[in-house]
Design a protein around this motif. Structure first.
Motif, short mmCIF file in Angstrom:
data_model
loop_
_atom_site.label_atom_id
_atom_site.label_comp_id
_atom_site.label_asym_id
_atom_site.label_seq_id
_atom_site.Cartn_x
_atom_site.Cartn_y
_atom_site.Cartn_z
N PRO A 55 0.81 -1.20 -0.04
CA PRO A 55 -0.15 0.08 -0.02
C PRO A 55 0.78 1.24 0.02
N ASN A 56 0.63 2.25 -0.87
CA ASN A 56 1.32 3.47 -1.08
C ASN A 56 2.56 3.56 -1.42
N GLN A 57 2.93 2.36 -2.04
CA GLN A 57 4.37 2.06 -2.50
C GLN A 57 4.24 2.82 -4.04
N THR A 58 5.38 3.34 -4.21
CA THR A 58 5.33 3.99 -5.87
C THR A 58 6.57 3.11 -6.66
N GLN A 59 6.12 3.20 -7.87
CA GLN A 59 7.06 2.45 -8.81
C GLN A 59 7.03 3.10 -10.28
N LYS A 60 8.40 3.36 -10.74
CA LYS A 60 8.43 3.90 -12.23
C LYS A 60 8.52 2.71 -13.09
N THR A 130 4.46 6.65 -13.90
CA THR A 130 4.58 6.59 -12.24
C THR A 130 3.61 6.02 -11.73
N VAL A 131 3.47 4.63 -11.04
CA VAL A 131 2.31 3.93 -10.64
C VAL A 131 2.44 4.00 -8.94
N THR A 132 1.26 4.33 -8.25
CA THR A 132 1.38 4.37 -6.99
C THR A 132 0.19 3.32 -6.31
N SER A 133 0.45 2.20 -5.53
CA SER A 133 -0.40 1.57 -4.97
C SER A 133 -1.35 2.31 -4.06
N PHE A 138 -6.05 -3.71 -0.45
CA PHE A 138 -7.01 -4.33 -1.03
C PHE A 138 -6.64 -5.79 -1.55
N GLN A 139 -7.64 -6.65 -1.74
CA GLN A 139 -7.72 -7.88 -2.35
C GLN A 139 -7.85 -8.05 -3.73
N GLY A 140 -7.41 -9.05 -4.31
CA GLY A 140 -7.51 -9.44 -5.80
C GLY A 140 -6.64 -8.41 -6.37
N VAL A 141 -7.19 -8.04 -7.75
CA VAL A 141 -6.22 -7.49 -8.58
C VAL A 141 -7.06 -6.10 -8.97
N ILE A 142 -6.39 -4.96 -9.34
CA ILE A 142 -6.89 -4.03 -10.08
C ILE A 142 -6.01 -3.80 -11.53
N ALA A 143 -6.73 -3.47 -12.47
CA ALA A 143 -6.01 -3.75 -13.96
C ALA A 143 -6.43 -2.36 -14.92
N ASN A 179 -1.68 -6.29 -4.24
CA ASN A 179 -0.92 -6.25 -2.89
C ASN A 179 -0.38 -7.63 -2.35
N SER A 180 -1.10 -8.77 -2.82
CA SER A 180 -0.48 -10.08 -2.44
C SER A 180 -1.14 -10.78 -3.59
N GLU A 181 -0.46 -12.25 -3.37
CA GLU A 181 -0.52 -13.24 -4.60
C GLU A 181 -1.76 -14.23 -4.02
N LYS A 182 -2.58 -13.67 -3.01
CA LYS A 182 -3.87 -14.66 -2.66
C LYS A 182 -5.05 -14.70 -3.68
N LYS A 183 -5.36 -15.64 -4.19
CA LYS A 183 -6.06 -15.86 -5.46
C LYS A 183 -7.70 -15.58 -4.97
N ILE A 184 -8.26 -14.65 -5.70
CA ILE A 184 -9.65 -14.36 -5.50
C ILE A 184 -10.43 -14.94 -6.48
N ALA A 185 -11.59 -15.60 -6.32
CA ALA A 185 -12.38 -16.21 -7.09
C ALA A 185 -13.20 -14.99 -7.84
N PRO A 186 -13.49 -15.26 -9.08
CA PRO A 186 -14.32 -14.45 -9.99
C PRO A 186 -15.95 -14.68 -9.52
N THR A 187 -16.62 -13.55 -9.46
CA THR A 187 -17.93 -14.01 -9.30
C THR A 187 -18.90 -13.65 -10.73
N LEU A 188 -20.15 -14.20 -10.71
CA LEU A 188 -20.79 -13.71 -11.96
C LEU A 188 -22.28 -13.80 -11.73
N SER A 189 -22.67 -12.59 -12.00
CA SER A 189 -24.27 -12.65 -11.84
C SER A 189 -24.87 -12.33 -12.89
N LEU A 190 -26.42 -12.50 -13.11
CA LEU A 190 -27.13 -12.15 -14.45
C LEU A 190 -28.00 -11.05 -13.99
#
Length: 373
Positions: A55-60, A130-133, A138-143, A179-190
């Motif tokens: 969290p709050n870490q920055t990378q070029k 520049t990317v700043t977390s 947070f869990q999972g990924v943002i993309a 933030n972590s490599e913990k796998k989050i399952a996708p969800t799907l709703s209609l």
């Protein structure tokens, strides 16, 4: 003769979580883009950024752009949030699709990069983003994806046809942040199911939402729409090569009308009434998956499966509106009985008037004959 302009956009998209090269390519493009992958990359031999940051870490993040043209070019750089396109694929074009309400952290808010870069002929230039977390874990990924587009149009004109074609090339290099490599399952709703149109063709649109911060890959979808009181009405859809972005939605279009080149064929008009949708969706191929189905006559296993059933209604007014706009539906001329009855009444009235006038004329003639006698 007035010249017609047709814009053809050539896209070269690097898809997430797939084996890819490190350089994006577009045929006849006059520039190339190479990302510099860092040490904290998750996974190797990939051409996108998959970063593990606190969290709050920055990378070029660095990109090398090469101009292989004989003149100076200007490249527009933007960043787009990952979304799911109408065809069921992941896209990264900026601001093309409104984010799903489930998206709480929009990656584009945490990325900074220059708006444009000018590259002299046969030269290279470096672009640094520049990317700043996010400050909150947070869990999972943002993309999302970095977009590099040549703002100099390459136009080819055909004087005989009066058509000019403008080629624009865009390279897209993905960014996945976690933030972590913990796998989050996708969800799907209609969600909502209703009649609609795509490219002037009638469809049944079924809104699917993946509300989890995780990709839904190798998405295998099969759907059947039936009319409650007419077994002859049946629409089907099958696609074993779909995917969804994290926290995204799209409307799955189940064809009702004929697609593509028609060769004189016409589609059956959409009929009003009560309908039922049954849909089965598999996701994430896995040899050890607990769900299995047939794909190209082969047993294929998946980690996830969703089954949806939903009733919906098509009104007469909606069916009429869509059928009138569908280029493949031949509209049958409807008999206006009220107009026909009106014409008949007018004709009858005219006949009565003519008869009365004739009768009066005859009577007058008889009176004149008597007066002469």
């Amino acid at each position: 003769m007035k010249t017609k302009k047709i814009i053809i956009t050539s896209l070269s998209v690097i898809s997430f979580l797939l084996p890819i090269t490190k350089v994006a390519h577009a045929d006849s493009a006059n520039f190339s883009v190479t990302p510099t992958i860092g040490k904290n990359q998750i996974g190797t031999n990939v051409g996108y950024f998959n970063l593990l940051l606190k969290p709050n870490q920055t990378q070029k993040l660095d990109f090398t752009l090469y101009n292989n043209a004989s003149q100076t070019i200007k490249i527009k750089t933007t960043f787009g949030t990952a979304f799911t396109s109408q065809s069921g694929s992941v896209g990264y074009t900026p601001d093309l699709v409104k984010p799903d309400p489930s998206l709480k952290l929009n990656l584009k808010d945490y990325v900074k990069l220059p708006k444009t870069v000018t590259i002299p002929a046969k030269s290279t230039a470096k672009v640094t983003a520049t990317v700043t977390s996010p400050a909150t874990s947070f869990q999972g990924v943002i993309a999302g994806g970095f977009n590099f587009e040549d703002v100099n149009d390459t136009t080819n004109a055909n004087q005989k046809s009066g058509i000019s074609i403008t080629n624009r090339y865009r390279y897209v290099i993905g960014l996945v942040l976690q933030n972590s490599e913990k796998k989050i399952a996708p969800t799907l709703s209609l969600g909502k199911v209703a009649p609609d149109q795509v490219n002037e063709r009638n469809v049944i649109a079924a809104k699917l939402t993946n509300a989890a911060p995780a990709y839904l890959m190798q998405m295998n979808t099969s759907a059947v729409v039936t009319k409650s009181d007419d077994a002859s009405v049946k629409y089907t859809y099958n696609n074993a090569a779909m995917e969804m972005a994290p926290n995204s939605n799209f409307s799955l279009a189940i064809p009702v009308s004929l697609q593509g080149v028609l060769n004189g064929q016409s589609s059956q008009p959409l009929k009003p009434g009560k309908y039922h949708l049954k849909m089965t969706v598999y996701g994430a191929k896995d040899a050890k998956g607990q769900y299995e189905t047939m794909v190209n006559d082969q047993v294929t296993k998946y980690d996830y499966r969703w089954i949806f059933d939903k009733d919906f209604t098509i009104t007469q007014a909606k069916a009429n509106t869509l059928n009138a706009k569908d280029a493949t539906v031949t509209q049958k001329s409807k008999v206006d009985w009220l107009l026909i009855v009106g014409f008949i009444i007018i004709i009858l009235l005219l006949l009565i008037i003519i008869f009365l006038l004739f009768k009066r004329r005859k009577k007058d003639d008889e009176l004149q004959e008597k007066e002469k006698e």
